[in-house]
Design a protein around this motif. Structure first.
Motif, short mmCIF file in Angstrom:
data_model
loop_
_atom_site.label_atom_id
_atom_site.label_comp_id
_atom_site.label_asym_id
_atom_site.label_seq_id
_atom_site.Cartn_x
_atom_site.Cartn_y
_atom_site.Cartn_z
N LEU A 46 75.51 64.64 -24.85
CA LEU A 46 74.92 65.82 -24.78
C LEU A 46 73.81 65.64 -23.81
CD1 LEU A 46 75.41 67.57 -28.15
CD2 LEU A 46 76.63 68.06 -26.30
N PRO A 47 73.50 66.93 -22.96
CA PRO A 47 72.36 66.64 -22.26
C PRO A 47 71.10 66.69 -22.86
CG PRO A 47 73.67 68.45 -21.31
CD PRO A 47 74.44 67.87 -22.61
N VAL A 48 69.98 66.06 -22.51
CA VAL A 48 68.66 66.05 -23.29
C VAL A 48 68.13 67.61 -23.51
CG1 VAL A 48 66.31 65.18 -22.97
CG2 VAL A 48 68.18 63.85 -22.66
N ASP A 49 68.37 68.33 -22.22
CA ASP A 49 67.76 69.60 -22.46
C ASP A 49 68.44 70.73 -23.31
OD1 ASP A 49 66.27 69.21 -20.14
OD2 ASP A 49 67.83 70.09 -18.63
N TYR A 50 69.82 70.42 -23.58
CA TYR A 50 70.39 71.23 -24.69
C TYR A 50 70.00 70.60 -26.13
CZ TYR A 50 74.11 72.60 -28.07
OH TYR A 50 74.68 73.10 -29.03
N LYS A 51 69.86 69.20 -26.12
CA LYS A 51 69.41 68.62 -27.46
C LYS A 51 68.07 69.29 -27.89
CE LYS A 51 71.88 64.19 -27.01
NZ LYS A 51 71.65 62.66 -26.92
N GLY A 105 78.79 76.44 -19.34
CA GLY A 105 79.06 75.03 -19.74
C GLY A 105 78.39 74.13 -19.03
N PHE A 106 78.64 72.76 -19.54
CA PHE A 106 78.12 71.65 -18.90
C PHE A 106 79.40 70.82 -18.29
CE2 PHE A 106 74.99 71.78 -22.23
CZ PHE A 106 73.99 72.26 -21.52
N ARG A 107 79.38 70.05 -17.35
CA ARG A 107 80.53 69.15 -16.64
C ARG A 107 80.30 67.88 -17.14
NH1 ARG A 107 81.42 68.04 -10.39
NH2 ARG A 107 79.64 66.76 -10.78
N LEU A 108 81.61 67.23 -17.56
CA LEU A 108 81.71 66.04 -18.19
C LEU A 108 81.90 64.96 -16.81
CD1 LEU A 108 81.97 64.08 -20.55
CD2 LEU A 108 84.35 64.29 -20.31
N GLU A 114 76.50 66.63 -17.71
CA GLU A 114 75.47 66.84 -16.99
C GLU A 114 74.70 68.16 -17.40
OE1 GLU A 114 77.67 67.46 -13.07
OE2 GLU A 114 77.20 65.19 -12.70
N PRO A 115 73.32 67.96 -16.98
CA PRO A 115 72.54 69.31 -17.44
C PRO A 115 73.03 70.55 -16.58
CG PRO A 115 71.28 67.55 -16.24
CD PRO A 115 72.51 67.00 -16.55
N ARG A 116 73.65 70.47 -15.35
CA ARG A 116 73.60 71.49 -14.53
C ARG A 116 74.61 72.53 -15.31
NH1 ARG A 116 73.17 73.81 -10.17
NH2 ARG A 116 71.86 72.53 -9.21
N GLU A 129 80.36 76.00 -9.80
CA GLU A 129 78.78 75.78 -10.03
C GLU A 129 78.04 76.92 -10.08
OE1 GLU A 129 75.70 73.00 -7.46
OE2 GLU A 129 77.52 71.79 -7.97
N SER A 130 77.02 76.84 -10.88
CA SER A 130 75.99 78.17 -10.86
C SER A 130 75.10 77.88 -10.26
CB SER A 130 75.92 78.40 -12.48
OG SER A 130 74.99 77.68 -12.94
N PRO A 131 74.14 78.74 -9.85
CA PRO A 131 72.80 78.43 -9.47
C PRO A 131 71.78 77.66 -10.39
CG PRO A 131 72.70 80.62 -9.74
CD PRO A 131 74.41 80.21 -10.24
N TYR A 132 72.23 77.44 -11.60
CA TYR A 132 71.24 77.01 -12.65
C TYR A 132 71.20 75.51 -12.99
CZ TYR A 132 71.64 82.04 -13.16
OH TYR A 132 71.94 83.28 -13.02
N SER A 133 70.19 74.85 -12.69
CA SER A 133 70.25 73.64 -12.70
C SER A 133 70.04 72.88 -14.13
CB SER A 133 69.02 72.78 -11.89
OG SER A 133 67.78 73.50 -12.31
N ASN A 134 69.92 73.95 -15.13
CA ASN A 134 69.85 73.24 -16.52
C ASN A 134 69.60 74.42 -17.51
OD1 ASN A 134 66.99 74.28 -16.68
ND2 ASN A 134 66.18 71.98 -16.65
N LEU A 135 69.65 74.10 -18.70
CA LEU A 135 70.02 75.22 -19.79
C LEU A 135 68.75 76.13 -19.70
CD1 LEU A 135 71.44 76.33 -22.30
CD2 LEU A 135 70.13 74.68 -23.71
N PHE A 136 67.63 75.49 -19.31
CA PHE A 136 66.29 76.27 -19.44
C PHE A 136 66.30 77.42 -18.24
CE2 PHE A 136 64.64 72.31 -20.99
CZ PHE A 136 64.96 72.53 -22.60
#
Length: 146
Positions: A46-51, A105-108, A114-116, A129-136
Motif C-alpha cells: 500500500l502507498p505510504v500516504d494511505y498507511k 483508487g490506486f493503480r498497481l 502507486e500514491p496517485r 487518472e485524476s488530478p490528485y497526486s496522492n490521498l491527501f
C-alpha cells in the motif's frame, strides 16, 4: 503535492473551524500487523500516504468523504470491498467512493500501489487518472472543502 504533516495541520484547522464535519464516527486505526495482513491479502504494498492516513485517522467516514479502512467488521473494509468489486478493479485498488457508483483508487505497478489517485467512472466502466497526486490532495478537495 501535500505531505502528511501539512495534511494533519489542515485537518486540525478544519476540525477547529467546522467540528460538525467530523460528527460521523470513523473506523478504528489498525496496527502494523493489520496493515501487513491487508497487503498480504491484496498481494501488493500500500502507498505510504494511505498507511499514514489509516494509522492516524482509521478510515471510514472522514468529514465529507470516506476512506476504506482495515477495521474487520466495517462496511468500509478495504479488503472486503475490493473483493466485492473485483470485476471492476482492473489493476487498481478501490479506496473511496462517491455514493454515485464511482470509485477512487490506486493503480498497481510492479507489486506496489502507486500514491496517485485514479477515478473509476461506472457509466463508461473505465479508470482514468485524476488530478490528485496522492490521498491527501484528494481528501483536501473532497473531504475538507465545502
Amino acid at each position: 503535492m501535500m505531505d502528511f504533516d501539512a495534511f494533519k495541520e489542515l485537518v486540525e484547522k478544519t476540525k477547529n473551524d467546522h467540528p460538525i464535519w467530523f460528527g460521523m464516527e470513523s473506523d478504528e486505526s489498525p496496527d502494523n500487523e493489520a496493515l501487513a495482513e491487508a497487503e498480504d491479502k491484496l498481494g501488493a504494498k500500500l502507498p505510504v500516504d494511505y498507511k499514514n492516513f489509516i494509522l492516524e485517522y482509521g478510515g471510514g467516514y472522514f468529514a465529507f468523504s470516506n476512506v476504506f479502512s482495515l477495521e474487520r467488521r466495517s462496511d468500509w473494509n478495504l479488503v472486503d470491498l475490493n473483493e466485492k468489486y473485483k470485476a471492476i478493479r482492473n489493476g487498481h485498488l478501490l479506496i473511496s467512493e462517491n455514493s454515485s457508483g464511482d470509485f477512487y483508487g490506486f493503480r498497481l505497478v510492479d507489486g506496489v500501489f502507486e500514491p496517485r489517485i485514479y477515478f473509476y467512472d461506472h457509466e463508461v466502466e473505465t479508470w482514468e487518472e485524476s488530478p490528485y497526486s496522492n490521498l491527501f490532495d484528494y481528501l483536501e478537495k473532497f473531504a475538507l472543502s465545502n
